[in-house]
Design an enzyme around this catalytic site. Structure first.
Site, PDB file in Angstrom:
ATOM      1  CD  GLU A  17      -2.942   0.953   2.308  1.00  0.00           C
ATOM      2  OE1 GLU A  17      -3.787   0.090   2.007  1.00  0.00           O
ATOM      3  OE2 GLU A  17      -2.976   1.600   3.362  1.00  0.00           O
ATOM      4  CB  THR A  48      -4.888   5.424   1.229  1.00  0.00           C
ATOM      5  OG1 THR A  48      -3.920   6.465   1.274  1.00  0.00           O
ATOM      6  CG2 THR A  48      -4.295   4.130   1.764  1.00  0.00           C
ATOM      7  CD  GLN A 174      -7.719  -1.212  10.742  1.00  0.00           C
ATOM      8  OE1 GLN A 174      -6.752  -1.166   9.976  1.00  0.00           O
ATOM      9  NE2 GLN A 174      -8.415  -0.152  11.098  1.00  0.00           N
TER      10      GLN A 174
HETATM   11  P1  FAD Z   1     -18.856   0.871   6.687  1.00  0.00           P
HETATM   12  O1  FAD Z   1     -18.814  -0.398   5.936  1.00  0.00           O
HETATM   13  O2  FAD Z   1     -19.964   1.809   6.360  1.00  0.00           O
HETATM   14  O3  FAD Z   1     -18.887   0.483   8.232  1.00  0.00           O
HETATM   15  C1  FAD Z   1     -18.822   1.477   9.247  1.00  0.00           C
HETATM   16  C2  FAD Z   1     -19.654   1.056  10.465  1.00  0.00           C
HETATM   17  O4  FAD Z   1     -21.036   0.983  10.090  1.00  0.00           O
HETATM   18  C3  FAD Z   1     -19.319  -0.332  11.016  1.00  0.00           C
HETATM   19  O5  FAD Z   1     -19.497  -0.259  12.406  1.00  0.00           O
HETATM   20  C4  FAD Z   1     -20.351  -1.253  10.388  1.00  0.00           C
HETATM   21  O6  FAD Z   1     -20.638  -2.365  11.222  1.00  0.00           O
HETATM   22  C5  FAD Z   1     -21.548  -0.346  10.286  1.00  0.00           C
HETATM   23  N1  FAD Z   1     -22.382  -0.626   9.110  1.00  0.00           N
HETATM   24  C6  FAD Z   1     -21.947  -0.937   7.857  1.00  0.00           C
HETATM   25  N2  FAD Z   1     -22.999  -1.027   7.014  1.00  0.00           N
HETATM   26  C7  FAD Z   1     -24.108  -0.757   7.760  1.00  0.00           C
HETATM   27  C8  FAD Z   1     -25.491  -0.658   7.479  1.00  0.00           C
HETATM   28  N3  FAD Z   1     -25.953  -0.839   6.236  1.00  0.00           N
HETATM   29  N4  FAD Z   1     -26.343  -0.322   8.480  1.00  0.00           N
HETATM   30  C9  FAD Z   1     -25.895  -0.102   9.725  1.00  0.00           C
HETATM   31  N5  FAD Z   1     -24.579  -0.176  10.063  1.00  0.00           N
HETATM   32  C10 FAD Z   1     -23.715  -0.500   9.100  1.00  0.00           C
HETATM   33  N6  FAD Z   1     -10.170   5.667   5.246  1.00  0.00           N
HETATM   34  C11 FAD Z   1      -9.893   6.681   4.380  1.00  0.00           C
HETATM   35  O7  FAD Z   1     -10.281   7.841   4.618  1.00  0.00           O
HETATM   36  N7  FAD Z   1      -9.164   6.466   3.230  1.00  0.00           N
HETATM   37  C12 FAD Z   1      -8.710   5.222   2.890  1.00  0.00           C
HETATM   38  O8  FAD Z   1      -8.067   5.067   1.843  1.00  0.00           O
HETATM   39  C13 FAD Z   1      -8.998   4.126   3.779  1.00  0.00           C
HETATM   40  N8  FAD Z   1      -8.586   2.869   3.479  1.00  0.00           N
HETATM   41  C14 FAD Z   1      -8.915   1.817   4.317  1.00  0.00           C
HETATM   42  C15 FAD Z   1      -8.537   0.513   3.960  1.00  0.00           C
HETATM   43  C16 FAD Z   1      -8.854  -0.558   4.798  1.00  0.00           C
HETATM   44  C17 FAD Z   1      -8.443  -1.978   4.394  1.00  0.00           C
HETATM   45  C18 FAD Z   1      -9.539  -0.329   6.029  1.00  0.00           C
HETATM   46  C19 FAD Z   1      -9.842  -1.486   6.949  1.00  0.00           C
HETATM   47  C20 FAD Z   1      -9.929   0.959   6.386  1.00  0.00           C
HETATM   48  C21 FAD Z   1      -9.635   2.049   5.534  1.00  0.00           C
HETATM   49  N9  FAD Z   1     -10.022   3.362   5.837  1.00  0.00           N
HETATM   50  C22 FAD Z   1      -9.733   4.400   4.965  1.00  0.00           C
HETATM   51  C23 FAD Z   1     -10.736   3.647   7.087  1.00  0.00           C
HETATM   52  C24 FAD Z   1     -12.278   3.593   6.915  1.00  0.00           C
HETATM   53  O9  FAD Z   1     -12.702   4.623   6.056  1.00  0.00           O
HETATM   54  C25 FAD Z   1     -12.894   3.756   8.302  1.00  0.00           C
HETATM   55  O10 FAD Z   1     -12.611   2.655   9.114  1.00  0.00           O
HETATM   56  C26 FAD Z   1     -14.383   4.089   8.351  1.00  0.00           C
HETATM   57  O11 FAD Z   1     -14.699   4.505   9.675  1.00  0.00           O
HETATM   58  C27 FAD Z   1     -15.299   2.923   7.992  1.00  0.00           C
HETATM   59  O12 FAD Z   1     -15.245   2.630   6.670  1.00  0.00           O
HETATM   60  P2  FAD Z   1     -16.002   1.325   6.092  1.00  0.00           P
HETATM   61  O13 FAD Z   1     -15.887   1.389   4.632  1.00  0.00           O
HETATM   62  O14 FAD Z   1     -15.571   0.114   6.799  1.00  0.00           O
HETATM   63  O15 FAD Z   1     -17.515   1.705   6.541  1.00  0.00           O
END
Ligand code: FAD
Length: 286
Positions: A17, A48, A174
């Site tokens: 990455e 990212t 993560q």
């Molecule tokens: P979601 O999938 O929306 O999940 C967030 C929360 O909502 C979780 O608690 C989940 O259980 C809950 N949830 C999900 N779907 C629903 C639903 N339909 N109804 C109710 N609850 C729900 N951040 C950046 O800014 N830039 C990056 O490039 C970046 N890269 C990342 C790469 C990886 C591999 C990881 C693990 C994280 C990365 N992040 C990045 C961080 C990420 O944006 C944060 O962790 C953010 O808070 C959650 O993103 P998510 O896509 O997992 O969200």
């Protein structure tokens, strides 16, 4: 090439990455770090996306430079601070460049975020939109130790199931420092009927300051074995780096040995760390 085809092949995959710069004066050094990592011939490289999207031009430009190096890029894209027309512009730009893979994310919630008025509340909203746009292999994030916002493991699993229903073809985890946490999580995914491939995210910790920052922002557990290393070498930077790389290498070998075929290294723009890990695995990946 589509990442789903890379990670579903029998050959173990190792990817790295990079993150884009926040300001233009750092752009050349990021490009040069990305090119150095690309020379290690990883299976693919992810780039990212800055929180809020302020550095999206750099994410696209780094992806372009990886394509020029012959490396498959995985462009991250967040949605929580965005809107449909901006998302479509980003998708169009990536498509025109030849980027075929997107890691679709919600992004961290900005201050004052209101779920009632937000266009995108979850990554699954973005995933559905990318799937409708067409042509991309879509990945999503998962959290073996639970997402910090999540009320329960069950809620996380429901969110992941929705991502997959919306068009997510693979998940990247993560970071975690105890492989048993991943193995238990995979079992829970399996029981929940979530069967898309999972790429294991490994963070080589090479400085005591880095580990303090990680602990402050995530709910990642640090095993005693790792804490002993930080206690012993935390104030000796070169020794800490060597020990952190060795720890990450051991984690990766254990993952491959247990049938996890796809590992993503959070190499954080550090070619020397990526290179050391790649060298440690030379015969394993041959
Ligand atoms: P979601 O999938 O929306 O999940 C967030 C929360 O909502 C979780 O608690 C989940 O259980 C809950 N949830 C999900 N779907 C629903 C639903 N339909 N109804 C109710 N609850 C729900 N951040 C950046 O800014 N830039 C990056 O490039 C970046 N890269 C990342 C790469 C990886 C591999 C990881 C693990 C994280 C990365 N992040 C990045 C961080 C990420 O944006 C944060 O962790 C953010 O808070 C959650 O993103 P998510 O896509 O997992 O969200």
């Amino acid at each position: 090439m589509k990442i789903i085809d890379i990670i579903q092949s029998d050959k173990p995959s190792l990817s790295f990455e990079v993150f884009p710069p926040k300001t233009s004066d750092r752009f050349e050094s990021v490009l040069s770090a990305a090119a150095e990592i690309a020379r290690l011939a990883p299976s693919y490289m992810s780039v990212t996306y800055g929180a809020g999207g302020g550095t999206s031009d750099y994410t696209a430009a780094v992806c372009r430079s990886l394509l020029d190096c012959g490396i498959t890029p995985l462009a991250h894209l967040t949605c929580v601070s965005s809107d449909p027309s901006r998302i479509r512009r980003e998708l169009q730009r990536l498509r025109e460049m030849g980027v075929e893979n997107i890691l679709a994310l919600r992004g961290d919630l900005p201050e004052g975020f209101s779920p009632d008025t937000a266009r995108y509340r979850h990554a699954s909203d973005l995933i559905g939109e990318i799937a409708a746009f067409g042509g991309f292999c879509i990945g999503g994030a998962c959290y073996p130790e639970g997402h910090p916002d999540s009320l329960s493991g069950e809620e996380d699993l429901r969110g992941l199931a929705l991502k997959v229903e919306s068009g997510c073809e693979f998940l990247t985890t993560q970071m975690f420092f105890d492989n048993n946490i991943l193995y238990r999580f995979l079992y829970r995914l399996y029981r929940a009927g979530i069967t898309v491939p999972v790429v294991a995210g490994i963070m080589p910790v090479t400085g005591a300051g880095q580990i303090r920052r990680l602990c402050a922002i995530s709910s990642t557990a640090l095993p005693q074995r790792f804490l002993r290393i930080v206690d012993r070498y935390g104030d000796k930077p070169a020794a800490m780096k060597q020990a952190g790389i060795a720890f990450a290498t051991e984690q990766i070998i254990d993952l491959f040995a247990n049938g996890i075929n796809a590992v993503h290294v959070y190499s954080m723009n550090r070619p020397e760390v990526a290179e050391a890990i790649r060298r440690n695995l030379s015969e394993i990946l041959a």
